[in-house]
Write a protein that holds these residues in place. Structure first.
Motif, PDB file in Angstrom:
ATOM      1  N   ALA A   1       0.830  -1.207   0.000  1.00 25.03           N
ATOM      2  CA  ALA A   1       0.000   0.000   0.000  1.00 25.03           C
ATOM      3  C   ALA A   1       0.868   1.262   0.000  1.00 25.03           C
ATOM      4  CB  ALA A   1      -0.923  -0.001   1.211  1.00 25.03           C
ATOM      5  N   LEU A   2       1.971   1.217   0.742  1.00 26.12           N
ATOM      6  CA  LEU A   2       2.864   2.366   0.818  1.00 26.12           C
ATOM      7  C   LEU A   2       3.520   2.646  -0.529  1.00 26.12           C
ATOM      8  CD1 LEU A   2       4.223   4.484   2.658  1.00 26.12           C
ATOM      9  CD2 LEU A   2       6.008   2.778   3.135  1.00 26.12           C
ATOM     10  N   PHE A   3       3.987   1.603  -1.191  1.00 28.54           N
ATOM     11  CA  PHE A   3       4.627   1.786  -2.498  1.00 28.54           C
ATOM     12  C   PHE A   3       3.612   2.278  -3.524  1.00 28.54           C
ATOM     13  CE2 PHE A   3       6.491   0.688  -6.560  1.00 28.54           C
ATOM     14  CZ  PHE A   3       7.828   0.997  -6.374  1.00 28.54           C
ATOM     15  N   LYS A   4       2.417   1.745  -3.461  1.00 24.99           N
ATOM     16  CA  LYS A   4       1.366   2.173  -4.380  1.00 24.99           C
ATOM     17  C   LYS A   4       1.063   3.654  -4.217  1.00 24.99           C
ATOM     18  CE  LYS A   4      -3.480   1.341  -5.604  1.00 24.99           C
ATOM     19  NZ  LYS A   4      -4.691   0.519  -5.329  1.00 24.99           N
ATOM     20  N   GLU A   5       0.950   4.086  -2.975  1.00 25.93           N
ATOM     21  CA  GLU A   5       0.610   5.477  -2.692  1.00 25.93           C
ATOM     22  C   GLU A   5       1.684   6.444  -3.171  1.00 25.93           C
ATOM     23  OE1 GLU A   5      -0.291   8.368   1.183  1.00 25.93           O
ATOM     24  OE2 GLU A   5      -0.017   6.197   1.435  1.00 25.93           O
ATOM     25  N   ASN A   6       2.944   6.072  -3.004  1.00 25.48           N
ATOM     26  CA  ASN A   6       4.032   7.004  -3.272  1.00 25.48           C
ATOM     27  C   ASN A   6       4.693   6.866  -4.635  1.00 25.48           C
ATOM     28  OD1 ASN A   6       3.616   7.932  -0.679  1.00 25.48           O
ATOM     29  ND2 ASN A   6       5.341   6.813   0.204  1.00 25.48           N
ATOM     30  N   HIS A   7       4.513   5.707  -5.289  1.00 25.74           N
ATOM     31  CA  HIS A   7       5.322   5.468  -6.489  1.00 25.74           C
ATOM     32  C   HIS A   7       4.586   4.895  -7.703  1.00 25.74           C
ATOM     33  CE1 HIS A   7       8.938   6.318  -4.135  1.00 25.74           C
ATOM     34  NE2 HIS A   7       8.459   5.524  -3.194  1.00 25.74           N
ATOM     35  N   ALA A   8       3.363   4.454  -7.547  1.00 21.78           N
ATOM     36  CA  ALA A   8       2.670   3.786  -8.653  1.00 21.78           C
ATOM     37  C   ALA A   8       2.539   4.674  -9.890  1.00 21.78           C
ATOM     38  CB  ALA A   8       1.294   3.302  -8.200  1.00 21.78           C
ATOM     39  N   LYS A   9       2.312   5.960  -9.690  1.00 22.72           N
ATOM     40  CA  LYS A   9       2.147   6.863 -10.825  1.00 22.72           C
ATOM     41  C   LYS A   9       3.424   6.982 -11.651  1.00 22.72           C
ATOM     42  CE  LYS A   9      -1.548   9.700  -8.817  1.00 22.72           C
ATOM     43  NZ  LYS A   9      -1.946  11.052  -8.387  1.00 22.72           N
ATOM     44  N   LYS A  10       4.571   6.867 -11.011  1.00 25.57           N
ATOM     45  CA  LYS A  10       5.846   6.924 -11.734  1.00 25.57           C
ATOM     46  C   LYS A  10       5.963   5.765 -12.718  1.00 25.57           C
ATOM     47  CE  LYS A  10       8.368   8.762  -7.726  1.00 25.57           C
ATOM     48  NZ  LYS A  10       9.523   8.483  -6.821  1.00 25.57           N
ATOM     49  N   ILE A  11       5.468   4.605 -12.302  1.00 21.97           N
ATOM     50  CA  ILE A  11       5.567   3.409 -13.145  1.00 21.97           C
ATOM     51  C   ILE A  11       4.799   3.617 -14.442  1.00 21.97           C
ATOM     52  CG2 ILE A  11       5.112   0.932 -13.269  1.00 21.97           C
ATOM     53  CD1 ILE A  11       5.342   0.840 -10.243  1.00 21.97           C
TER      54      ILE A  11
END
Length: 209
Positions: free
Chosen positions: A133-143
């Motif tokens: 959940a933490l990675f999704k919140e902070n980094h998913a858009k970059k992917i």
């Protein structure tokens, strides 16, 4: 339970986005680990899981006469990959100091956490869910923004390093979760120790008829 390493990969092409190693005796590259994790998901699809679900992989510690064996669990079935000279139960593997891989998945990434075997699965599951959940919140858009770069087959080492640099802040972001995990494990160890002391006291008591 000891966390060994955490890797995050882009779920379509297996490109390594992030790596954090706490304790790892091997020399495997981050991209090699990510490719291995993606392979497990691909195998899951090949054996009938349309979504390619992999929740857990168990790596047995081999004896001198045995080859390493990996066991992974899907939501509906248990599969065995690899070979060994003797069939072993999961408990036997755990007793030999086995390593487990626990996976979480976002829309466009997979998070892979390697840890030493631990009986309380809920603790590990909770950690993986929070990390995902933490990675999704902070980094998913970059992917999503880097999609074309992930699809390039001739990426250089510099390209791969630049990709991981975009996600390196996750190393600091994950530490509070790791600290929380350590506190939970310490509490459980204290409770285990207290219960053992009570048991020893009960056994040591002499009752007069």
């Amino acid at each position: 339970m000891v966390l060994l390493r955490i890797d995050v990969l882009e779920s379509k092409n297996g490109v390594c986005l992030f790596e954090k190693v706490w304790k790892w005796s091997g020399v495997s590259s981050s991209q090699g680990i990510c490719s291995l994790v993606l392979t497990f998901f691909q195998i899951s699809r090949d054996v009938g899981d349309k979504n390619g679900s992999v929740s857990e992989v168990l790596f047995e510690v081999p004896s001198t006469r045995e080859k390493a064996t990996a066991v992974y669990n899907q939501s509906t079935a248990r599969r065995y990959i690899g070979a060994s000279s003797k069939s072993k139960t999961k408990k036997e593997a755990k007793d030999q100091g086995s390593i487990k891989l626990k996976c979480g998945r976002g829309e466009n990434f997979i998070i892979a956490i390697f840890h030493e075997s631990f009986d309380d699965k809920s603790v590990v599951t909770d950690f993986v869910q929070k990390a995902t959940a933490l990675f999704k919140e902070n980094h998913a858009k970059k992917i999503s923004a880097m999609k074309k770069l992930f699809e390039e087959e001739d990426r250089s080492e510099e390209d791969n390093a630049a990709i991981q640099k975009e996600f390196m802040s996750f190393a600091e972001e994950i530490e509070p979760l790791r600290d929380e995990l350590d506190e939970i494990l310490e509490e459980k160890q204290d409770m285990t120790g207290d219960n053992a002391s009570i048991l020893e006291s009960d056994v040591g008591e002499t009752k007069t008829p």
